[in-house]
Design a protein around this motif. Structure first.
Motif, mmCIF file in Angstrom:
data_model
loop_
_atom_site.group_PDB
_atom_site.id
_atom_site.type_symbol
_atom_site.label_atom_id
_atom_site.label_comp_id
_atom_site.label_asym_id
_atom_site.label_seq_id
_atom_site.Cartn_x
_atom_site.Cartn_y
_atom_site.Cartn_z
ATOM 1 N N GLU A 1 0.716 -1.163 -0.007
ATOM 2 C CA GLU A 1 0.224 -0.186 -0.378
ATOM 3 C C GLU A 1 0.663 1.375 -0.479
ATOM 4 O O GLU A 1 0.121 2.462 -0.863
ATOM 5 N N ASP A 2 2.207 1.363 0.611
ATOM 6 C CA ASP A 2 2.721 2.723 0.541
ATOM 7 C C ASP A 2 3.690 2.581 -0.512
ATOM 8 O O ASP A 2 3.753 3.996 -1.534
ATOM 9 N N GLU B 1 1.031 7.150 -6.575
ATOM 10 C CA GLU B 1 -0.203 7.854 -6.881
ATOM 11 C C GLU B 1 0.398 9.930 -6.573
ATOM 12 O O GLU B 1 0.401 10.454 -7.439
ATOM 13 N N ARG C 1 0.721 4.076 -3.194
ATOM 14 C CA ARG C 1 0.131 5.757 -2.264
ATOM 15 C C ARG C 1 1.530 6.233 -3.083
ATOM 16 O O ARG C 1 1.533 7.936 -3.383
#
Length: 94
Positions: free
Chosen positions: A54-55, A61, A58
């Motif tokens: 997830e890091d 992104e 992100r």
């Protein structure tokens, strides 16, 4: 997968990239491999795998949004103004 985020700001393929991008891609690949193999996020230490994935997403992104500089160089050829020429087939007289 990383290309889909990078494409928002850079012309692909990349000519060079930094450790941050390499790390993000490795974390995503590790999660993908372990997901296929099977893992239990409730077991000690294994929830970390999902958090790192997830890091990495992100971070990508942030790259796509222009908030993170991934230290990459795209493969866009540089064109100098002296290399630009106009050509016409019509003969023009003063």
């Amino acid at each position: 997968m990383a290309d889909s985020y990078l494409r928002a700001r850079y012309d692909l393929p990349l000519a060079s990239w930094g450790r941050g991008l390499t790390r993000a891609v490795a974390l995503i690949a590790a999660y993908d491999l372990m997901s296929r193999r099977g893992y239990d996020p409730t077991r000690p230490g294994q929830e970390n795998l999902r958090m790192r994935y997830e890091d990495a997403i992100r971070w990508l992104e942030g790259v796509a949004a222009g908030k993170v500089d991934p230290g990459v160089e795209d493969a866009t050829p540089e064109v100098s103004s002296s290399a630009i020429q106009a050509v016409t087939r019509e003969r023009r007289w003063p």
